[in-house]
Design a protein around this motif. Structure first.
Motif, PDB file in Angstrom:
ATOM      1  N   ILE A  41       0.803  -2.904   1.451  1.00 16.53           N
ATOM      2  CA  ILE A  41      -0.588  -2.980   1.875  1.00 16.53           C
ATOM      3  C   ILE A  41      -0.808  -4.399   2.392  1.00 16.53           C
ATOM      4  O   ILE A  41      -0.680  -5.363   1.629  1.00 16.53           O
ATOM      5  N   ASP A  42      -1.092  -4.519   3.672  1.00 14.48           N
ATOM      6  CA  ASP A  42      -1.255  -5.826   4.308  1.00 14.48           C
ATOM      7  C   ASP A  42      -0.107  -6.772   3.969  1.00 14.48           C
ATOM      8  O   ASP A  42      -0.306  -7.944   3.647  1.00 14.48           O
ATOM      9  N   GLY A  43       1.110  -6.248   4.005  1.00  8.80           N
ATOM     10  CA  GLY A  43       2.308  -7.060   3.793  1.00  8.80           C
ATOM     11  C   GLY A  43       2.729  -7.253   2.347  1.00  8.80           C
ATOM     12  O   GLY A  43       3.775  -7.833   2.085  1.00  8.80           O
ATOM     13  N   GLN A  44       1.940  -6.781   1.394  1.00  9.18           N
ATOM     14  CA  GLN A  44       2.268  -6.923  -0.027  1.00  9.18           C
ATOM     15  C   GLN A  44       2.673  -5.568  -0.611  1.00  9.18           C
ATOM     16  O   GLN A  44       2.033  -4.556  -0.327  1.00  9.18           O
ATOM     17  N   GLY A 141      -9.724  -1.546   7.790  1.00  5.50           N
ATOM     18  CA  GLY A 141      -8.942  -2.647   8.349  1.00  5.50           C
ATOM     19  C   GLY A 141      -7.636  -2.963   7.646  1.00  5.50           C
ATOM     20  O   GLY A 141      -6.935  -3.894   8.039  1.00  5.50           O
ATOM     21  N   LYS A 142      -7.257  -2.218   6.623  1.00  4.24           N
ATOM     22  CA  LYS A 142      -5.996  -2.473   5.927  1.00  4.24           C
ATOM     23  C   LYS A 142      -4.841  -1.803   6.667  1.00  4.24           C
ATOM     24  O   LYS A 142      -5.013  -0.754   7.285  1.00  4.24           O
ATOM     25  N   THR A 143      -3.669  -2.434   6.576  1.00  2.00           N
ATOM     26  CA  THR A 143      -2.467  -1.894   7.200  1.00  2.00           C
ATOM     27  C   THR A 143      -1.482  -1.479   6.110  1.00  2.00           C
ATOM     28  O   THR A 143      -1.124  -2.288   5.255  1.00  2.00           O
ATOM     29  N   TYR A 144      -1.066  -0.231   6.164  1.00  2.10           N
ATOM     30  CA  TYR A 144      -0.124   0.329   5.202  1.00  2.10           C
ATOM     31  C   TYR A 144       1.180   0.622   5.930  1.00  2.10           C
ATOM     32  O   TYR A 144       1.176   1.256   6.986  1.00  2.10           O
ATOM     33  N   VAL A 145       2.284   0.138   5.369  1.00  4.07           N
ATOM     34  CA  VAL A 145       3.596   0.384   5.958  1.00  4.07           C
ATOM     35  C   VAL A 145       4.416   1.206   4.966  1.00  4.07           C
ATOM     36  O   VAL A 145       4.554   0.831   3.795  1.00  4.07           O
ATOM     37  N   TYR A 146       4.959   2.316   5.468  1.00  3.08           N
ATOM     38  CA  TYR A 146       5.746   3.262   4.671  1.00  3.08           C
ATOM     39  C   TYR A 146       7.182   3.212   5.177  1.00  3.08           C
ATOM     40  O   TYR A 146       7.434   3.461   6.346  1.00  3.08           O
ATOM     41  N   LYS A 147       8.115   2.882   4.272  1.00  2.00           N
ATOM     42  CA  LYS A 147       9.533   2.854   4.637  1.00  2.00           C
ATOM     43  C   LYS A 147      10.246   3.967   3.878  1.00  2.00           C
ATOM     44  O   LYS A 147      10.035   4.125   2.670  1.00  2.00           O
ATOM     45  N   PHE A 148      11.105   4.693   4.600  1.00  2.00           N
ATOM     46  CA  PHE A 148      11.780   5.861   4.058  1.00  2.00           C
ATOM     47  C   PHE A 148      13.279   5.793   4.269  1.00  2.00           C
ATOM     48  O   PHE A 148      13.747   5.189   5.235  1.00  2.00           O
ATOM     49  N   LYS A 149      14.005   6.441   3.390  1.00  2.00           N
ATOM     50  CA  LYS A 149      15.440   6.673   3.540  1.00  2.00           C
ATOM     51  C   LYS A 149      15.670   8.181   3.503  1.00  2.00           C
ATOM     52  O   LYS A 149      15.045   8.893   2.704  1.00  2.00           O
ATOM     53  N   LYS A 150      16.567   8.652   4.355  1.00  2.00           N
ATOM     54  CA  LYS A 150      16.938  10.068   4.344  1.00  2.00           C
ATOM     55  C   LYS A 150      17.599  10.370   3.006  1.00  2.00           C
ATOM     56  O   LYS A 150      18.439   9.632   2.542  1.00  2.00           O
ATOM     57  N   TRP A 151      17.183  11.421   2.366  1.00  2.80           N
ATOM     58  CA  TRP A 151      17.676  11.734   1.028  1.00  2.80           C
ATOM     59  C   TRP A 151      18.661  12.861   1.061  1.00  2.80           C
ATOM     60  O   TRP A 151      18.706  13.771   1.728  1.00  2.80           O
TER      61      TRP A 151
END
Length: 151
Positions: A41-44, A141-151
Motif C-alpha cells: 500500500i503506497d510502497g509499504q 488516492g492509495k496505490t496497491y501493488v499485487y505481486k503473484f507467482k504461478k503456483w
C-alpha cells in the motif's frame, strides 16, 4: 480388419483426448492458480496480509481463495484482459443468495483493498509468465501493488 479398427480408434483418441485435457478452460498465460506473494500500500508492505491468498483464472471466471485454519473463503467473479487492464467484475448473485443479500461468494475478498462489488480495473504492470504484477489505484488516492507467482 483388426488393424483398421485399431487405426480408427487411435485416430479418434488422438483427436478427442487433447481437448479433454484442456477442460475447456485453458486461456493461455493467465490460466491456473496464482499465489499473491506481496501486497503493498503506497510502497509499504500490508501488515495485515498473511500470505494465504490465491487467485485462480479460468476462461472468463476468477476465483479468489483465502486459506484459513478451518478451510478457505472463496469469492467468484469474472475477468477480462483488455488494453493492459485486468477488468474484474463482481456483480453477481444466485438463487440461494438474492441480490440484496449479496454474500461474500460474489464479492472480492476482504483484505484485498478492492471495492467489494462492481467493475474493478487493475493495471497490468507485468504480464503473466511465471510471475505477474498488478496495480490498483483507489478513489481515495492509495496505490496497491499485487505481486503473484504461478503456483
Amino acid at each position: 480388419m483388426k488393424s483398421i479398427i485399431k487405426v480408427i480408434i487411435t485416430i479418434f483418441l488422438l483427436t478427442v483426448l487433447p481437448s479433454c485435457l484442456q477442460n475447456n478452460g485453458h486461456i493461455g498465460s493467465w490460466y491456473g492458480m496464482w499465489k499473491l506473494t506481496s501486497l503493498t500500500i503506497d510502497g509499504q508492505e500490508d501488515p495485515e496480509y498473511e500470505g494465504n491468498v490465491f487467485w485462480k483464472f479460468q476462461t472468463g471466471v476468477i476465483q479468489m481463495d483465502k486459506f484459513v485454519d478451518d478451510g478457505y473463503i472463496a469469492s467468484t467473479g469474472t475477468w477480462k484482459d483488455k488494453d493492459n487492464i485486468l477488468e474484474l467484475t463482481y456483480d453477481y448473485y444466485d438463487d440461494s443468495t438474492p441480490e440484496p443479500e449479496k454474500s461474500q461468494k460474489y464479492t472480492t475478498l476482504k483484505g484485498m483493498h478492492l471495492p467489494s462489488t462492481g467493475v474493478i480495473n487493475l493495471e497490468i504492470n507485468k504480464r503473466p509468465s511465471s510471475s505477474m504484477q498488478l496495480t490498483y489505484r483507489s478513489k481515495d488516492g492509495k496505490t496497491y501493488v499485487y505481486k503473484f507467482k504461478k503456483w
